[in-house]
Design a protein around this motif. Structure first.
Motif, short mmCIF file in Angstrom:
data_model
loop_
_atom_site.label_atom_id
_atom_site.label_comp_id
_atom_site.label_asym_id
_atom_site.label_seq_id
_atom_site.Cartn_x
_atom_site.Cartn_y
_atom_site.Cartn_z
N ARG A 69 0.83 -1.22 0.00
CA ARG A 69 0.00 0.00 0.00
C ARG A 69 0.86 1.26 0.00
NH1 ARG A 69 -5.08 -0.15 2.30
NH2 ARG A 69 -5.19 1.89 1.35
N GLU A 72 2.40 1.65 -3.45
CA GLU A 72 1.34 2.08 -4.38
C GLU A 72 1.11 3.59 -4.25
OE1 GLU A 72 -3.33 1.42 -4.09
OE2 GLU A 72 -2.26 -0.44 -4.53
N ALA A 73 1.08 4.08 -3.02
CA ALA A 73 0.83 5.51 -2.79
C ALA A 73 1.99 6.38 -3.25
CB ALA A 73 0.56 5.75 -1.30
N THR A 74 3.20 5.94 -3.00
CA THR A 74 4.36 6.79 -3.32
C THR A 74 4.78 6.69 -4.78
OG1 THR A 74 5.90 5.08 -2.58
CG2 THR A 74 5.26 6.77 -0.96
N ALA A 86 3.48 12.06 -0.41
CA ALA A 86 2.48 11.02 -0.63
C ALA A 86 2.53 9.95 0.47
CB ALA A 86 2.68 10.37 -2.00
N ASP A 89 0.36 11.26 3.05
CA ASP A 89 -1.02 11.10 2.63
C ASP A 89 -1.47 9.66 2.87
OD1 ASP A 89 -1.04 13.76 1.79
OD2 ASP A 89 -0.65 13.24 -0.32
N PHE A 90 -0.56 8.72 2.63
CA PHE A 90 -0.83 7.31 2.89
C PHE A 90 -1.16 7.10 4.38
CE2 PHE A 90 1.35 3.53 4.65
CZ PHE A 90 0.53 2.52 4.16
#
Length: 182
Positions: A69, A72-74, A86, A89-90
């Motif tokens: 996860r 995926e976010a970064t 990011a 944000d995650f």
């Protein structure tokens, strides 16, 4: 209600994952795991030699889930600065998704003693990989900046759990934004 998989080993892992994360390791009895996974006691010991082995499987499973996860976010961002932001944000998204339950690894760490060496090693490895991952994003930046980003990430995660609020993540993100090169 969530449909259970037919594989007893997977059901045991999924059940232990939910219970260990929500209730804690020591507060979760093996009988509860067996009952909620709807498996025979013999199934547990066929797949996991002990509760400690199930804990290790949980930690490894959580590591894979959490890191997939985070990546995926970064990886959607296109600069080191945006990738690090990011990551924060995650954290916010995970807080919302998991009701501010915080870091599964630190939650479990608070319950362990040195006798649970395998679990402690998995937790240390997880944190080392996180520090390395964030540092790799900041390739070429000073080691002190990489350490600061890691420590702010970790503290934001813990403090947001404590206060059940996003403000620690938002404040850490502001600090990071000022520290990172534009």
């Amino acid at each position: 209600m969530k449909q259970k998989t037919g594989d007893p080993k997977q059901r045991l892992l999924e059940t232990a994952t939910a219970l260990f994360y929500k209730q804690g390791y020591h507060a979760t009895g093996i009988n509860q795991v067996i009952q909620e996974a709807d498996v025979a006691r013999a199934s547990l010991y066929t797949h996991y030699a002990s509760k400690e082995a199930l804990l290790a499987a949980f930690l490894e499973h959580r590591h894979q889930y959490w890191f997939s996860r985070l990546r995926e976010a970064t990886e959607r961002a296109n600069t080191p600065r945006k990738k690090i932001l990011a990551a924060f944000d995650f954290l916010q998204a995970m807080n919302e998704q998991e009701d501010f339950r915080g870091c599964a690894f630190l939650n479990i760490l608070s319950e362990l003693s040195e006798k649970e060496a395998e679990a402690l090693a998995i937790i240390r490895d997880h944190k080392k990989e996180l520090k390395s991952y964030l540092g790799d994003i900041l390739n070429g930046q000073p080691a002190s900046l990489k350490t600061q980003v890691y420590l702010l990430f970790e503290s934001a995660m813990v403090e947001s759990q404590l206060f059940r609020d996003q403000w620690p993540v938002l404040e850490a993100k502001k600090i990071i934004s000022n520290l990172l090169p534009k």
